[in-house]
Structure formats: C-alpha cells, structure tokens
Design a protein around this motif. Structure first.
Motif, mmCIF file in Angstrom:
data_model
loop_
_atom_site.group_PDB
_atom_site.id
_atom_site.type_symbol
_atom_site.label_atom_id
_atom_site.label_comp_id
_atom_site.label_asym_id
_atom_site.label_seq_id
_atom_site.Cartn_x
_atom_site.Cartn_y
_atom_site.Cartn_z
ATOM 1 N N LYS A 107 0.815 -1.219 0.000
ATOM 2 C CA LYS A 107 0.000 0.000 0.000
ATOM 3 C C LYS A 107 0.845 1.263 0.000
ATOM 4 C CE LYS A 107 -3.943 -2.045 2.378
ATOM 5 N NZ LYS A 107 -4.943 -1.830 3.402
ATOM 6 N N GLY A 108 0.228 2.348 -0.486
ATOM 7 C CA GLY A 108 0.867 3.653 -0.486
ATOM 8 C C GLY A 108 -0.151 4.725 -0.823
ATOM 9 N N THR A 109 0.348 5.931 -1.074
ATOM 10 C CA THR A 109 -0.508 7.058 -1.406
ATOM 11 C C THR A 109 -0.040 7.664 -2.722
ATOM 12 O OG1 THR A 109 -0.886 7.549 0.927
ATOM 13 C CG2 THR A 109 -1.368 9.312 -0.640
ATOM 14 N N LEU A 110 -0.960 7.774 -3.664
ATOM 15 C CA LEU A 110 -0.698 8.419 -4.944
ATOM 16 C C LEU A 110 -1.140 9.868 -4.817
ATOM 17 C CD1 LEU A 110 0.056 8.234 -7.977
ATOM 18 C CD2 LEU A 110 -2.318 7.573 -8.395
ATOM 19 N N THR A 116 -4.352 16.443 -4.832
ATOM 20 C CA THR A 116 -5.270 15.331 -4.565
ATOM 21 C C THR A 116 -4.471 14.127 -4.100
ATOM 22 O OG1 THR A 116 -5.161 14.492 -6.834
ATOM 23 C CG2 THR A 116 -6.895 16.109 -6.332
ATOM 24 N N THR A 117 -5.098 13.288 -3.293
ATOM 25 C CA THR A 117 -4.458 12.054 -2.842
ATOM 26 C C THR A 117 -5.418 10.887 -3.013
ATOM 27 O OG1 THR A 117 -5.120 12.503 -0.558
ATOM 28 C CG2 THR A 117 -2.881 13.149 -1.177
ATOM 29 N N LEU A 118 -4.833 9.744 -3.360
ATOM 30 C CA LEU A 118 -5.609 8.526 -3.545
ATOM 31 C C LEU A 118 -4.865 7.378 -2.886
ATOM 32 C CD1 LEU A 118 -8.029 7.085 -4.974
ATOM 33 C CD2 LEU A 118 -6.452 6.668 -6.886
ATOM 34 N N PRO A 119 -5.451 6.748 -1.851
ATOM 35 C CA PRO A 119 -4.817 5.560 -1.281
ATOM 36 C C PRO A 119 -4.838 4.443 -2.330
ATOM 37 C CG PRO A 119 -6.630 6.340 0.116
ATOM 38 C CD PRO A 119 -6.701 7.084 -1.173
ATOM 39 N N VAL A 120 -3.701 3.742 -2.486
ATOM 40 C CA VAL A 120 -3.609 2.674 -3.480
ATOM 41 C C VAL A 120 -3.005 1.423 -2.853
ATOM 42 C CG1 VAL A 120 -3.465 4.190 -5.501
ATOM 43 C CG2 VAL A 120 -1.369 3.561 -4.282
ATOM 44 N N ARG A 121 -3.274 0.284 -3.521
ATOM 45 C CA ARG A 121 -2.662 -0.983 -3.114
ATOM 46 C C ARG A 121 -2.314 -1.753 -4.376
ATOM 47 N NH1 ARG A 121 -6.444 -4.588 -4.342
ATOM 48 N NH2 ARG A 121 -8.602 -3.976 -4.109
#
Length: 192
Positions: A67-70, A142-147
C-alpha cells in the motif's frame, strides 16, 4: 598536512554550506524531498507532464508494500485559472466542466476515495442553471490511497479541465495515461 584550528573550522563551515546548498537544490522546493534529504531516505518516485494549460505532478509516497498514497498536484499554468471539483459528474453540469479525476488500472488499485486538499466553492457560469463546484484558483493537491495486487504494470489515468472567469476554459483532458512499474522494491514511473 597540519592545519590550524581556524583553517579547519573554515573548511568545515564551507563544506557544510556546500552540502546544505546541494540539498536545497536537489530538493527543488519539494517539502517531502527535503524531508527525505534530511533523513537520508530516497525521495518518493515522481513524474510530471503538462497538457492543455495544466501541469500535473504525480508521486507515490508512504509505500509500505502493498500500500501507499498516490498524490497528484494539478497546477494551472496561468494565474486566475481554477479546476473543477472531484465531485463534478463525469460529463459536467449541463455539459459544462469536467471533474478533476485520478484513477488507476493494472496491478495498482484504488484503496479508498480520491480527496482534494482544497475547499470547494460554487460559481455561476453563463448559460448553466446549476452552480458549478470548483476549487479556488491555483494548484490543487489530490491524494488517492492505493494498493498493489502483485508486481507488474499499472497506469494512472488523469482527467481535468481548467477555467478562468476572464479567459474561459481550456480543452478538457480525459484519461491521460501515466505508466508505473511495480517491483519488489516498490513503484517507479516509466516512460511509454
């Protein structure tokens, strides 16, 4: 060579100034890059492009596999331009405007909702009955949590439109692709 204490202090001070200057130059004003330079960690992977009056800078941070943050920063090139809200319908309001959008495909998946670090305000546009939700003029982060669902290729798809009350709107951008490669060591942006 035997140097005097004063000469050693002068050389040490010059070296420190040179290293601080180098750190400031390599960080390019990016606070996260400055934090990483201070801790000795590598800065997060990033890339940018400019299309239709907006520069978009992408980075992946806080990567703890899988996981991380885009993060996508949308910056209008001209002063006085704003971006539409992420909440705007895909075809706009009465056909006007396009939402600020970030989506991912491939081995990278959204792990939450896209959020913006800017407040929304409503404006009236001639010929449109409903108010238009926009962000204040200038950059929007903007931020989007991603996996990740494994290693391999992923694509970030970006959409936006910028407008000015005085100059009108730029041509909307829909589905602009930016490619990533996920490996065991994390994500990296790739050129296609």
């Amino acid at each position: 060579m035997n140097l005097s204490p004063r000469t050693r202090r002068t050389r040490t001070a010059r070296t420190a100034i040179a290293l601080l200057t180098l750190a400031a130059l390599t960080a390019c004003g990016d606070p996260s890059a400055q934090d990483h330079a201070a801790t000795g960690a590598a800065p997060p992977p990033s890339t940018s492009f400019t299309e239709n009056g907006v520069t978009v800078t992408l980075s992946v941070s806080d990567w703890h596999a899988p996981k991380g943050t885009l993060t996508a920063v949308f910056t209008p090139e001209k002063k006085g331009f704003h971006l539409y809200s992420t909440e705007l319908p895909p075809t706009g309001v009465e056909g006007v405007g396009r939402p600020t959008a970030v989506d991912v495909t491939g081995v990278l998946k959204a792990d939450g909702k896209l959020t913006a670090a800017a407040g929304i305000r409503s404006i009236r546009v001639p010929g449109v009955d409903a108010p238009m939700p926009v962000y204040p003029d200038g950059p929007v982060t903007t931020t989007l949590p991603v996996r990740a669902d494994g290693i391999g290729d992923a694509t970030v798809l970006l959409g936006y439109a910028s407008c000015s009350a005085e100059e009108g709107c730029t041509i909307p951008v829909a589905g602009h692709p930016v490619h990533l490669r996920l490996t065991d060591s994390g994500p990296t942006f790739t050129a296609h």
